[in-house]
Each structure stands twice: as structure tokens, then as C-alpha cells.
Enzyme design. Structure first.
Site, PDB file in Angstrom:
ATOM      1  CG  ASP A   7      43.918  67.573  67.880  1.00 40.93           C
ATOM      2  OD1 ASP A   7      44.983  68.183  67.681  1.00 40.93           O
ATOM      3  OD2 ASP A   7      42.824  67.967  67.434  1.00 40.93           O
ATOM      4  CG  HIS A   8      46.883  67.751  64.589  1.00 39.00           C
ATOM      5  ND1 HIS A   8      45.658  68.074  65.102  1.00 39.00           N
ATOM      6  CD2 HIS A   8      46.783  67.893  63.243  1.00 39.00           C
ATOM      7  CE1 HIS A   8      44.845  68.406  64.106  1.00 39.00           C
ATOM      8  NE2 HIS A   8      45.505  68.302  62.977  1.00 39.00           N
TER       9      HIS A   8
ATOM     10  CG  ASP B 197      42.522  71.438  61.999  1.00 37.76           C
ATOM     11  OD1 ASP B 197      43.617  70.854  62.112  1.00 37.76           O
ATOM     12  OD2 ASP B 197      41.544  70.943  61.404  1.00 37.76           O
TER      13      ASP B 197
ATOM     14  NE  ARG C  76      41.801  67.995  53.711  1.00 37.99           N
ATOM     15  CZ  ARG C  76      42.188  69.147  54.223  1.00 37.99           C
ATOM     16  NH1 ARG C  76      43.301  69.224  54.896  1.00 37.99           N
ATOM     17  NH2 ARG C  76      41.476  70.235  54.041  1.00 37.99           N
TER      18      ARG C  76
ATOM     19  CB  SER D 156      48.759  75.799  53.783  1.00 34.78           C
ATOM     20  OG  SER D 156      49.318  76.300  54.942  1.00 34.78           O
TER      21      SER D 156
ATOM     22  NE  ARG E  24      52.390  75.282  56.024  1.00 34.45           N
ATOM     23  CZ  ARG E  24      52.512  74.394  55.026  1.00 34.45           C
ATOM     24  NH1 ARG E  24      53.589  74.369  54.295  1.00 34.45           N
ATOM     25  NH2 ARG E  24      51.566  73.506  54.784  1.00 34.45           N
TER      26      ARG E  24
HETATM   27  S1  SF4 Z   1      40.816  65.914  59.873  1.00 41.82           S
HETATM   28 FE1  SF4 Z   1      42.393  67.012  60.979  1.00 41.82          FE
HETATM   29  S2  SF4 Z   1      41.534  67.444  63.003  1.00 41.82           S
HETATM   30 FE2  SF4 Z   1      40.277  65.852  62.061  1.00 41.82          FE
HETATM   31  S3  SF4 Z   1      41.108  63.941  62.846  1.00 41.82           S
HETATM   32 FE3  SF4 Z   1      42.028  64.365  60.861  1.00 41.82          FE
HETATM   33  S4  SF4 Z   1      43.924  65.450  61.335  1.00 41.82           S
HETATM   34 FE4  SF4 Z   1      42.627  65.529  63.160  1.00 41.82          FE
END
Ligand code: SF4
Length: 754
Positions: free
Chosen positions: A95-96, A160, A448, A643, A645
Site C-alpha cells: 500500500d505504501h 506500521d 497526520r 521510531s 526502525r
Molecule cells: S496513515 Fe499510514 S497506513 Fe494509513 S493511509 Fe496513511 S500512510 Fe497509509
């Protein structure tokens, strides 16, 4: 999915006994969060009471979910574990990596071309090890998980930060780094600090323009971006039961924006309806059988102040729609105060783009309510003044809303449907003109809104609201429009008002999909080849790190003495480097390039002791590696915060750094270093940091008798012939010392299997 239902049966068989045992140990009524956590403790931990906010505890999650950007390193590491199959049901979601530019079809086909080698790798490695693979275009990880895998009372980790979305269906779902995912897939326990508990009591019932999104926008305003740190937020009360399961998902999803470990709702009729609506009435029936264990005890909800560390109460009947922003998700404005805020702060009132969808808000309910406004715009002869985009969360939602005519409605309003992917939400938005960096406003139903996140332009003022408010403001083209009170002028010059949005929680004709985009793994993956081209610059198979040589480490060079804040972003930057997340050698070229060198206050400029000149940090370290010389990194307080990571630990390990010696560590990074076979050490006396000199040659003594609680000795040989010997503490337990000796935790897992 037979594997899943069997797994859920096992979990449900365990839950009543575990909760009864926990009740005895804890000696008081239990919140829902405590019930699920206790039900997922490892055998050894199950008989103990834990102190909230301080005790580290081992859990056994039921599932793992990974998105494509983070899955690469998680699975490259898993391949090192020597397992033939994953130990718990796991999935990968592409998806990313899909960039939004023109529209769904073109963008998807371009992404498939551009990211082919990554997708081929993820598909083949999933196929081999028993992992479900959701192809590009299938949807966004959290929406797909909610529709297919989340279940009440379960525990999931996901690579995620918005993994908590599954809390909408009563699951403890927590975002982690790839190394943690790798451990759980290999069958190891997963450690978490027993969280503090925040209770949010919802009373009343929403109506009109208010939606579930407004609950979390309000909570974000109260708790701020740090207020949930180290806590799980549990929602309860009659208001909670009135919310749809997907609305609850929205609230839990955006709990990440207050720093919460995760958020959760109890199992209720809405959860059962959603499970049945998404083809899982068997799970609803199982959940009904243990329903009393899938919610908090009545005593807890009657007197929440006695059982939660903090309690917030929100009356949904009085809750106004909110708009949060710009630049931070906790700057919360009720819609009645927002227009004044726009004017007073000089934010651009003209709205350039409204974007709905993302994993946060792309349910059938969200889309149908937004479409009811789009239909009004058409009927009332209003021409949308802003650009408007729709990102469906999954192919199942997209297909269903297309069937039910909503996408046509958006089309009539001038909306553009983007691919079922993250797109603009993660900066994968080729927004035309963004490079001019002009001051402008956008509003999204995402989660965000930090500067540059959507389009890379630091002057884009991004606001966050519900899909309904985003749609109304996009029709108006004006941030100061309040759809609850204001009118708009239509194409015939008449003043018209938008009526309240209307929608359906679930489609009356049921969900439908032709090709959900799922690839089931091979029954027997032993002959499946994992596809990684040896010439790829984005993917590289990992080699095992070398075991400790059995002697003290002598004659190492100082690579860098980092000054001040050194987060995982300073150690392994994101941005353009994301592309190399699956290629350890290439991404190592960003190692510590953001750290400030204490000797010259510069970034990415350190002394190369072999030449006497200054060079970039990765190049200097590569020179030491080529010469067969180890090195150490010295750091300040809270080294490695941010993060989780794992690249920030793997890169120095890969390039031959042997030890990180700091005043203090961020705990997750410290654990990551240990897992990779590094020495993570702290100054017994933090002032010793000042004794280190730029040209030092360093020894670490005491490794042959390395033991828990026994400090090591570090000797700094200065260029003038003098030296300082300092005491270095560590927090290695017996098992972690074995990781160090074996070269990494993975080496040990592999050896134990052999
Ligand atoms: S918050 Fe993260 S998982 Fe959700 S759509 Fe945005 S980038 Fe994708």
C-alpha cells in the site's frame, strides 16, 4: 482462512481461564485492556501482577501484519531465522509504494512497474513462508485487516504506526519495528512495558454533522500529541456502543497521534454486525460465547476513576465537528470557532484540495456520508471550488461503493478516485506545483498533518477533519465556511444550504468484490524460490553477522562522538532513503549522517584516523571496515529515541561498528542493538563522555567474563600516549549475552532450530 478460525478458537478457549487467574493475581475488577493483555501473557508471565508503566512483560501475539515498506527488512531478517513457516498467521500489504498522480488505474500500473522487484520479492517470500499476500491495489493495511483479520479479544502486532486501527473491533493491536515482527513470526515472545490505562467514557449519541472522527479530534486536543505515551486508551459507555465498528476503528487509528500504545473498544452489537457484514458471522458467534470477557468489568465502568490512571468524559450529544491543524493533529478547533482561527492566524482561507479516504476514514459509512453531500452539490447546482480526491481503503470498499453509485456521484462533483493505497497520506503525492512551495491550504480525512507530509511543501497548511467536513469545505472552497450555519451561492445565484450528511454503516446489499487482490501462500513452500535479483539496488539478501571472536576487542577507532539529540532519524534517515529499506548495503550509506560531530559541530563529517582527513561518516566507516579495524560510536543522552526502525541498529553492525557507548539509551533502540549482536553500553559516570578525544584508539575489556550486572572496562588511548580507563555499564541478561556471542539474536534462533 481456516488457519484463522482455528487460531481464534484456541484464543477464545484460553481467555476465560486466563482472566479468572488474572483476577486472583490482581485482586480487583479488570478493565478490558487488562483482560486481553493477561490473556496474551506467555506461560511464565501469566501468574504475575505487573506494575503499569514500569514492568516489562513477555506477550504472545496472535497475528502479524506488515506493510510493504517495512515488510522488506522484517522478511529479509525472517529468512535468516531458519524457519520453514511463520509461527503465527501473518500478512503483507502493498500500500505504501503507490504514488498518487493522475488517478487509480494509471497510478497503480505505474507503481507495479516501478516497484516490480519489491513486489516480486514480497510475493515470493510470502508464498514460501506461509504469509498471506495482499497485492498492490488490494487496499491499505489497516482497512484490509479490519475487514478480514481483526477479532475481538485478539492481540496483533503490525509494522506500521496505525496498526491500532484494529482496536475498533476489540483487538489489542500495536505498531512495532520489523525486528519485533520477525521475532514473533519466528515464534518468540514479544516484550512490552505494561501500559498505563486511560479511560474515555462516551455518553450521549452523535447526530447531524458530527462523526466518530470528531471524538478523536477532540481527544487529541485534550491529550496533545504526547498525552497517550506509554498508555492504552480504552473507550466505554453508552456512547461507545452507539458507534459503528468502523467509526471505532477511526478513533483507534488516530490514537497513534496522541502517542498511545494503542486504543480499544469492547465487543458489542455493532462489532457483531460488522463481523457478520464482512462475512465472519462464525467469529461473531464465537465472540458471543465469551462476550462477558470481551468488555471491561461493570464495576470498572461504574467507577472508572478507581481503575484507570486517567479518565476523560465526552458527551457525544454535545460534540461539535472539529477541524485540527495546521501542522499538528492536536490543535483542535470546534467548527464554530474555526473560521475565526483561520482569520486570526492568517492561514490561507482559500482551500485548494480536499482529500478523503486513507486507512483512517474510508469505510462504507464514511464514503456514503460524504457521497450524500456530493449528491447535494449536484442537486443544488453547486460547483465544487476545490480539487477533491477519494482514496478507498480497500478493493472491497471500492467495488461496493462503485456498485452502489457513490463513485459516480463523486465523479459528477469533479472528484478524482485514487488507487486503494496510502498515496498522499504518506507523501506519495505527485502534486503538481508543490515544488514552488507556495503557501496554501488543504484538508484531509487522514490522521497526520505534519509539515511536508502530504506533498513535500513546507508551506502547505494541512488540516484534518471528518470526510463529511472535508467534503463540505471542498464544495465551498473556503476554510471559513461552516456547513452547520452558512449558505453557499449556487450556479444560478441562489443561496443554498447543505443538509446534514446521511449514510449507512453497512451496505444494504452486502459487500461485494470481484478480485480482492489476495494471494494465499503455498501449502508447502519448501520449493518456492524467493525472488531477489543479485543486481538489485533496492533489495539484498542478508548474510548472517559474524559471531563474537571470543576475545576482548582491541585497537578500535572512534568513529564519531555524537553531540546532543541523536534519534533513529539521525542514525538512519527516512525521506529518499526509504527506497533502500530492503537493501542493507545501500541504506547503510545514510548511517549517522544526521548526527552532530562533537569535535566540529558538523553533520556527516568525521576524522578518518587512517588518512588524518575528514570524510563522510559512512565512507569513513567503510574505510575502517576495509582495513579490518573495528570502531565505536559515542553518544549523548537518550541515544536512538524516535521510531523503532531496526535499520538504525543494523547499519552500524553491517559496517563494522562494534559498540555504541552513550550516556543513556532509548530502550527500544538499545534492544535493537542487542538483537543485532552489538555492544550497547552506557557510561557508569556520564562525565566520562568528556574524556574521549578525536584520535582515540579504544579497547573493550571484560568480554570473556561478560555477565549480567557486571560492568565492562573501556580504555581510551589518546594520541599523546596517555590513556583513560572508564567503567561501562550494560543491561544484558543471560539470553542477550548469548545473542552477542552468537553474532545476533537471529543467529541464535537459527542455531537452536538446526
Ligand atoms: S496513515 Fe499510514 S497506513 Fe494509513 S493511509 Fe496513511 S500512510 Fe497509509
Amino acid at each position: 482462512m481456516a488457519f484463522d478460525i482455528e487460531m481464534i478458537k484456541e484464543v477464545y478457549a484460553r481467555i476465560p481461564g486466563r482472566i479468572a487467574a488474572a483476577r486472583k493475581v490482581v485482586g480487583k475488577p479488570l478493565t478490558l485492556t487488562e483482560k486481553i493483555l493477561y490473556a496474551h501473557l506467555t506461560e511464565g508471565a501469566a501468574s504475575q501482577a505487573f506494575k503499569r508503566g514500569t514492568s516489562y512483560v513477555d506477550f504472545q501475539p496472535d497475528r502479524v501484519a506488515m506493510q510493504d515498506a517495512t515488510a522488506q527488512m522484517a522478511l529479509l531478517q525472517f529468512m535468516q531465522a531458519g524457519r520453514s513457516q511463520v509461527a503465527v498467521p501473518s500478512t503483507v500489504h502493498c500500500d505504501h509504494l503507490i504514488q498518487a498522480e493522475i488517478g487509480a488505474d494509471q497510478d497503480l500500473s505505474k507503481a507495479k512497474d516501478k516497484n516490480k522487484e519489491v513486489y516480486d520479492f514480497l510475493a515470493s517470500v510470502s508464498n514460501k513462508y506461509g504469509i498471506g499476500f495482499w497485492k498492490p491495489g488490494a487496499g491499505i493495511i489497516h482497512q484490509v485487516v479490519l475487514e478480514n483479520y481483526a477479532f475481538p479479544g485478539g492481540m496483533m502486532i503490525g509494522t506500521d504506526s496505525h496498526t491500532p486501527n484494529a482496536g475498533g473491533l476489540g483487538m489489542i493491536a500495536i505498531g512495532v519495528g520489523g525486528a519485533d515482527a520477525c521475532d514473533v513470526m519466528a515464534g518468540l515472545p514479544w516484550e512490552l512495558k505494561f501500559p498505563k490505562l486511560i479511560g474515555v467514557k462516551l455518553t450521549g449519541k452523535m447526530s447531524g454533522w458530527t462523526s466518530a472522527k470528531d471524538v478523536i479530534l477532540k481527544v487529541a486536543g485534550i491529550l496533545t500529541v504526547k498525552g497517550g505515551t506509554g498508555a492504552i486508551v480504552e473507550y466505554f459507555g453508552e456512547g461507545a456502543r452507539s458507534l459503528s465498528a468502523t467509526g471505532k476503528g477511526t478513533i483507534c487509528n488516530m490514537g497513534a497521534e496522541i502517542g498511545a500504545t494503542t486504543s480499544i473498544f469492547g465487543y458489542d452489537e455493532k462489532s457483531a454486525a460488522y463481523l457478520s457484514g464482512t462475512g465472519r458471522s462464525d467469529i461473531a458467534a464465537l465472540a458471543d460465547g465469551i462476550a462477558e470477557h470481551l468488555t471491561g468489568d461493570a464495576e470498572v465502568y461504574a467507577n472508572p476513576e478507581q481503575y484507570f490512571d486517567q479518565v476523560i468524559e465526552i458527551n457525544l450529544s454535545e460534540l461539535e465537528p472539529h477541524v485540527n491543524g495546521p501542522f499538528t493533529p492536536d490543535l483542535a478547533w470546534p467548527i464554530s470557532k474555526f473560521a475565526a482561527a483561520v482569520r486570526e492566524n492568517g492561514w490561507p482561507a482559500k482551500l485548494d484540495v480536499g482529500l478523503i479516504g486513507s486507512c483512517t476514514n474510508s469505510s462504507y459509512e464514511d464514503i456514503s456520508r460524504a457521497a450524500s453531500l456530493a449528491q447535494q452539490a449536484v442537486d443544488k447546482k453547486l460547483v465544487a471550488k476545490s480539487e477533491y480526491t477519494i482514496t478507498p481503503g480497500s478493493e472491497q470498499v471500492r467495488f461496493t461503493v462503485a456498485r452502489d453509485g457513490f463513485l459516480d456521484t463523486f465523479d459528477k462533483m469533479g472528484g478524482v478516485v485514487l488507487a486503494n493505497a496510502c498515496g498522499p497520506c504518506i507523501g506519495q503525492w505527485a502534486r503538481h506545483g508543490a515544488e514552488k512551495q507556495e503557501k496554501n491550504s488543504i484538508i484531509t480525512s487522514f490522521n497526520r498533518n505534519f509539515a511536508k507530509r502530504a506533498d513535500g511543501n513546507p508551506n502547505t497548511h494541512a488540516f484534518v477533519a471528518s470526510p463529511e467536513i472535508v467534503t463540505a469545505l471542498a464544495i465551498a472552497g473556503d476554510l471559513t465556511f461552516n456547513p452547520l450555519t452558512d449558505t453557499l451561492t449556487n450556479s444560478e445565484g441562489n443561496q443554498v444550504r447543505l443538509d446534514e450528511p446521511r449514510g449507512l454503516e453497512l451496505p444494504t446489499k452486502g459487500f461485494a468484490v470481484e478480485d480482492a487482490g489476495y494471494q494465499a501462500p503455498a501449502e508447502d513452500g519448501s520449493t518456492v524460490q524467493v525472488l531477489v535479483s543479485p543486481t538489485s539496488d533496492r533489495l539484498q539478501l542478508l548474510d548472517s553477522f559474524a559471531a563474537w571472536e571470543g576475545v576482548d576487542l582491541k585497537g578500535m577507532k572512534l568513529l564519531i562522538k555524537a553531540k546532543g539529540k541523536c534519534t533513529t532519524d539521525h542514525i538512519s534517515m527516512a525521506g529518499p532513503w526509504l527506497k533502500y529499506r530492503g537493501h542493507l548495503d545501500n541504506i547503510s550509506n545514510n548511517m549517522l549522517i544526521g548526527a552532530v560531530n562533537a569535535y566540529n559541530d558538523a553533520t556527516n563529517s568525521v576524522k578518518n584516523q587512517l588518512t588524518g582527513g575528514y570524510g563522510e561518516v559512512p565512507a569513513t566507516q567503510r574505510a575502517y571496515k576495509a582495513a579490518g579495524i573495528g570502531s565505536i560510536v559515542v553518544g549523548d543522552e537518550n541515544y536512538g529515541e524516535g521510531s523503532s526502525r531496526e535499520h538504525a541498529a543494523m547499519e552500524p553492525r553491517f559496517l563494522g561498528v562494534r559498540a555504541i557507548l552513550v550516556k543513556s539509551f532509548a530502550r527500544i533502540h538499545e534492544t535493537n542493538l542487542k538483537k543485532q549482536g552489538m555492544l550497547a553500553l552506557t557510561f557508569a559516570n556520564p562525565a566520562d563522555y568528556d574524556l574521549i578525544q578525536e584520535n582515540d584508539v579504544i579497547d573493550i575489556n571484560g568480554l570473556t567474563t561478560f555477565a549480567p550486572g557486571k560492568p565492562l572496562e573501556v580504555v581510551f588511548h589518546h594520541a599523546d600516549g596517555t590513556s583513560h580507563t572508564v567503567v561501562a555499564n550494560h543491561t544484558y541478561n543471560e539470553g542477550q549475552i548469548e545473542w552477542f556471542k552468537a553474532g545476533s539474536a537471529l543467529n541464535l534462533i537459527k542455531a537452536a532450530k538446526a
